[in-house]
Design a protein around this motif. Sequence first.
Motif, PDB file in Angstrom:
ATOM      1  N   UNK A 150      25.691  29.864  46.346  1.00 18.20           N
ATOM      2  CA  UNK A 150      25.697  31.658  46.096  1.00 18.20           C
ATOM      3  C   UNK A 150      26.841  32.305  46.670  1.00 18.20           C
ATOM      4  N   UNK A 151      27.253  31.899  47.839  1.00 20.63           N
ATOM      5  CA  UNK A 151      28.397  32.591  48.534  1.00 20.63           C
ATOM      6  C   UNK A 151      29.911  31.891  47.700  1.00 20.63           C
ATOM      7  N   UNK A 156      34.409  33.254  44.178  1.00 18.40           N
ATOM      8  CA  UNK A 156      34.959  33.248  42.966  1.00 18.40           C
ATOM      9  C   UNK A 156      35.124  34.238  42.121  1.00 18.40           C
ATOM     10  N   UNK A 157      34.047  35.034  41.958  1.00 17.89           N
ATOM     11  CA  UNK A 157      33.971  36.119  41.216  1.00 17.89           C
ATOM     12  C   UNK A 157      34.837  37.526  42.011  1.00 17.89           C
ATOM     13  N   UNK A 158      34.781  37.433  43.066  1.00 16.29           N
ATOM     14  CA  UNK A 158      35.478  38.593  43.745  1.00 16.29           C
ATOM     15  C   UNK A 158      37.020  38.119  43.520  1.00 16.29           C
ATOM     16  N   UNK A 159      37.363  36.840  43.785  1.00 17.32           N
ATOM     17  CA  UNK A 159      38.867  36.577  43.582  1.00 17.32           C
ATOM     18  C   UNK A 159      39.247  36.769  42.434  1.00 17.32           C
ATOM     19  N   UNK A 164      42.522  39.791  42.429  1.00 16.30           N
ATOM     20  CA  UNK A 164      43.989  39.392  41.598  1.00 16.30           C
ATOM     21  C   UNK A 164      44.083  40.740  40.755  1.00 16.30           C
ATOM     22  N   UNK A 165      43.202  41.570  40.426  1.00 14.06           N
ATOM     23  CA  UNK A 165      43.532  42.493  39.458  1.00 14.06           C
ATOM     24  C   UNK A 165      43.951  43.798  40.380  1.00 14.06           C
ATOM     25  N   UNK A 166      43.339  43.743  41.491  1.00 20.16           N
ATOM     26  CA  UNK A 166      43.973  44.974  42.539  1.00 20.16           C
ATOM     27  C   UNK A 166      45.072  44.980  42.969  1.00 20.16           C
ATOM     28  N   UNK A 167      45.190  43.461  43.454  1.00 20.39           N
ATOM     29  CA  UNK A 167      46.850  43.384  43.988  1.00 20.39           C
ATOM     30  C   UNK A 167      47.941  42.734  42.950  1.00 20.39           C
TER      31      UNK A 167
END
Length: 211
Positions: A150-151, A156-159, A164-167
């Motif tokens: 789960x972690x 992976x979903x956040x990354x 990647x989209x934010x920065x």
Amino acid sequence: AKAQYEAADVRIQEKELENFTQNYAVVAKLSSFFAMIAYSVLTMTPKWTNTAKNSQARRFFLYTFLAIAISFHMLAMVVSSWCMIFGPSLAIRGPPGAMIRAVRGLQQEEVFTHTTFALGMIFLVLAAVMLAFVKLQFVVAVTVAILLLFWLSITLQWFLTRSRRTFSIDNKKDYTTGNEEDDENYKNKRRNKNKNFSNTQVQRTLRDLES
């Protein structure tokens, strides 16, 4: 004015070179740390190994995941170390234009090092899951596996979807706030700033870079 712009461009490239070198240093340090952890698990001889009731298949997957994790982390460490050595060396000792080539090379290798580091972390987590099935009782091992996976999925979903989209850097777009009114005000201020840009402001920017 042209010489001032060229000098400012060189200083910006120096800061980019320093930034990439620091990033590679972090990746190399973390990769060596996690490779050492995986190697210590691979070579350990705990007391429960002979008494634990587990199949050879579980041990096979455990040691396989550990070996793959060590390989990816060592690869990320080696590539990062080479980039830290050869990138600044090319920028300093190379012919005219070598600074740009060094910065572009470090930027290209960054994707590869991040990918290998991420793969090393994934297989290290999978090895931890298999270690739970080897060492612990089945019910406890399933609980640990669910928590770890789960972690891993959340990370992976956040990354992939947020960080990647934010920065990410897109020179063709303006970086906006998400509010249409604030975005329009920001764009208007930026247009006015570009119109009023003068040689005095160029000299001020150069002084800021030098400090």
